[in-house]
Design an enzyme around this catalytic site. Sequence first.
Site, short mmCIF file in Angstrom:
data_model
loop_
_atom_site.label_atom_id
_atom_site.label_comp_id
_atom_site.label_asym_id
_atom_site.label_seq_id
_atom_site.Cartn_x
_atom_site.Cartn_y
_atom_site.Cartn_z
N CYS A 2 0.84 -1.20 0.00
CA CYS A 2 0.00 0.00 0.00
C CYS A 2 0.88 1.26 0.00
O CYS A 2 2.09 1.19 0.17
CB CYS A 2 -0.94 -0.01 1.20
SG CYS A 2 -0.22 -0.61 2.72
N ARG A 27 1.46 -0.34 -6.57
CA ARG A 27 1.66 -1.16 -5.38
C ARG A 27 0.46 -2.05 -5.08
O ARG A 27 0.57 -3.00 -4.33
CB ARG A 27 1.92 -0.26 -4.16
CG ARG A 27 3.27 0.45 -4.21
CD ARG A 27 3.38 1.51 -3.14
NE ARG A 27 4.77 1.89 -2.93
CZ ARG A 27 5.49 1.56 -1.87
NH1 ARG A 27 4.95 0.84 -0.91
NH2 ARG A 27 6.75 1.92 -1.76
N TRP A 74 -4.21 -2.09 1.02
CA TRP A 74 -4.54 -3.48 0.78
C TRP A 74 -5.04 -4.02 2.10
O TRP A 74 -4.38 -3.91 3.13
CB TRP A 74 -3.31 -4.28 0.33
CG TRP A 74 -3.19 -4.51 -1.13
CD1 TRP A 74 -2.22 -4.03 -1.96
CD2 TRP A 74 -4.05 -5.30 -1.95
NE1 TRP A 74 -2.43 -4.46 -3.24
CE2 TRP A 74 -3.55 -5.24 -3.26
CE3 TRP A 74 -5.21 -6.04 -1.70
CZ2 TRP A 74 -4.15 -5.90 -4.33
CZ3 TRP A 74 -5.81 -6.71 -2.77
CH2 TRP A 74 -5.28 -6.63 -4.06
N ASN A 98 1.31 1.71 6.82
CA ASN A 98 1.66 0.54 6.02
C ASN A 98 2.29 -0.49 6.94
O ASN A 98 3.06 -0.13 7.84
CB ASN A 98 2.68 0.89 4.93
CG ASN A 98 2.07 1.70 3.81
OD1 ASN A 98 0.86 1.86 3.73
ND2 ASN A 98 2.92 2.21 2.94
N GLY A 99 2.04 -1.77 6.69
CA GLY A 99 2.70 -2.81 7.46
C GLY A 99 1.74 -3.52 8.40
O GLY A 99 0.52 -3.49 8.23
N GLU A 480 19.36 -22.60 -4.59
CA GLU A 480 19.12 -21.17 -4.83
C GLU A 480 20.36 -20.35 -4.50
O GLU A 480 20.70 -19.41 -5.23
CB GLU A 480 17.92 -20.71 -4.00
CG GLU A 480 17.69 -19.20 -3.96
CD GLU A 480 17.38 -18.58 -5.30
OE1 GLU A 480 17.31 -17.33 -5.37
OE2 GLU A 480 17.18 -19.31 -6.30
N LYS A 484 22.27 -17.94 -7.19
CA LYS A 484 22.50 -16.51 -6.99
C LYS A 484 23.97 -16.17 -7.19
O LYS A 484 24.32 -15.15 -7.81
CB LYS A 484 22.06 -16.09 -5.60
CG LYS A 484 20.57 -15.91 -5.45
CD LYS A 484 20.08 -14.69 -6.20
CE LYS A 484 18.57 -14.71 -6.35
NZ LYS A 484 18.09 -15.70 -7.32
N GLU A 487 24.74 -16.32 -10.91
CA GLU A 487 24.11 -15.24 -11.67
C GLU A 487 24.85 -13.92 -11.51
O GLU A 487 25.02 -13.17 -12.48
CB GLU A 487 22.67 -15.04 -11.16
CG GLU A 487 21.66 -16.06 -11.61
CD GLU A 487 20.28 -15.75 -11.06
OE1 GLU A 487 19.34 -15.74 -11.86
OE2 GLU A 487 20.16 -15.53 -9.86
N HIS A 503 28.55 -39.14 -2.77
CA HIS A 503 28.24 -39.85 -4.01
C HIS A 503 28.81 -39.14 -5.23
O HIS A 503 28.28 -39.28 -6.34
CB HIS A 503 26.74 -40.03 -4.15
CG HIS A 503 26.14 -40.89 -3.07
ND1 HIS A 503 26.31 -42.25 -3.02
CD2 HIS A 503 25.40 -40.56 -1.99
CE1 HIS A 503 25.70 -42.73 -1.96
NE2 HIS A 503 25.13 -41.73 -1.31
N LYS A 603 15.08 -10.45 -17.23
CA LYS A 603 14.17 -10.55 -16.09
C LYS A 603 13.04 -11.54 -16.37
O LYS A 603 12.67 -12.33 -15.51
CB LYS A 603 13.59 -9.17 -15.76
CG LYS A 603 12.71 -9.15 -14.51
CD LYS A 603 13.51 -9.49 -13.27
CE LYS A 603 12.65 -9.53 -12.03
NZ LYS A 603 13.38 -10.08 -10.87
#
Length: 608
Positions: A2, A27, A74, A98-99, A480, A484, A487, A503, A603
């Site tokens: 928000c 947002r 929101w 907000n939050g 992941e 990263k 990338e 193994h 992206k």
Amino acid sequence: MCGIVGILGQKPVAPLLVDALKRLEYRGYDSAGIATVQDGKLVRRRAKGKLRNLEAVLEDNPLGGMSGIGHTRWATHGAPTVENAHPHASDGVMVVHNGIIENFLELREEVRSAGVKLSTETDSEVVAHLISLEVKSGKAPQDAVAAVLGRLKGAFSLAILFADQDDLMIGARRGSPLAVGYGEGEMFLGSDAIALSPFTDRISYLEEGDWVVLARAGAQIFDENNTAVERLVQTSSVSSTMMDKGNYRHFMAKEIHEQPEVLGHAISQYLKFNEGKVALPEGNDFDFSKINRLVISACGTAYYAGLTAKYWFEKYARLPVDIDIASEFRYREMPLGEGDLALFISQSGETADTLASLRYCKEQGMTIGAVVNVPESTIARESDLVFPIFAGPEIGVASTKAFTCQLAVLASLAVLAGRQRGNLSEEQEKELVGALSELPAHAMQALKLEPEIEKLAPWMSKKHHALFLGRGTSFPLALEGALKLKELSYIHAEGYAAGELKHGPIALIDENMPVLVVAPFDGVYEKTVSNMQEVAARGGEIALFTDEKGAEAAGVAADQMIILPELPEIVAPLIYALPLQMLSYHTAVFMGTDVDQPRNLAKSVTVE
């Protein structure tokens, strides 16, 4: 996410507030409102739905005043109604927020015991009442706000107006961004520079824990210890059509640090905090007890989110899960059950291989669910169920906040499935919802480790290869973490299930091979320690990501160690992702690579 805007202006601010809120529409929101100081009194106008509805309200009932605050909301605590829309009011105080205020239930009972009658279902309203009570006790507005901020738990940004105070506005942030704009005899507050771009290009970004007292003559900023501080005022080149890096060197850094806020927003759309239950967004009713199997497909980082979700769905819901990389799934003619659910995970909602896999499942008569960041995307439009992740625009090519928001949504779905399938009791659901509700606070704690992690960058930058190890839900994190690092820094890295070390990959271990181990102190920790001992015995360098109990029980002297807070099992994958992101980011920065746009990457991959 928000949006917040505040103006101490030289002319009526109502139309300016609405225009600024329009620049924050990206947002997402489901209601909006503004408030001004008009003839010394606080007056507000609110509306459910889009800003055009608020404009219609203002056309019928105009609002004067040259000081005001505005908000797009929101719904988190409470439905998207006019009554729950911001600004929230108490005697002589208006607040936009907000939050999530995590301890709002406790604070709500406190204000009720003081004789306050609550008029909304929100957590935000209690902030206005607390400040009002402090003012009534004799405190000046500034002192009242300082007293209340120290009592709030959670992630928030606030803008506050007071009756009979035409030249005063107070803002605060903790885990949710807030910018100060400097004009000529005017001052502004905004969730980001985009909202303020028509008014000023002189921007100062509040740092974590800061709060600010605004008058038309300027701003006085205080840190979380209530000590007066100065923050850099910079010239912003942002326009309403551009994203802004704020104080950060790269978009990726900004997006890493946005995670407390966006995680709070994501879970608020799936969790009923008051009831300790999971509830799907409107229009997405689905009963997991009616299916025999779940199929998940995605690419890259989104695939690792899905792989983590496989552990959750199978553990909490006893629901068999098949998962595959979309580029393989679409060609291997997998046998599918008509009526079962297929979930497709994509930040952009336009990933070509994922979309092709979706269409294959649709042809087989499966129910299609989309876990996406762009609800208007092709994948979302072609799905029966849409589960938005609410991460907001992600500019950096390497996914950060979208990954953790995907995990937050998938964890919520797994808990819902467990409850619907009778594998979780009401009390167990409540416990898991409670654990997920603390994600923003845990994320803020993890971000405080950044200075320690940044010190690892020179060490990591000297390596040409790296192994990442993990067990259970830490295995997808190992994958992941390796992705990263590849990338961003172009260092070759591989992720493995820790039990697979012997193994094959153990042949690579020598004094030049760093092994990064993701290992919270959980049910498989001792097994992971045995793998660390195998590495140590062969001279490998170990970087251990664990908690206090894990550090004490390691039995192996790690060359590098990052200590995270002790976390509930369902939360750990989301929070352990943050230090891995920060390590890759700072290594890449140290090496001078293009962090936001790594070579050869896009992206959104919209071609095969």
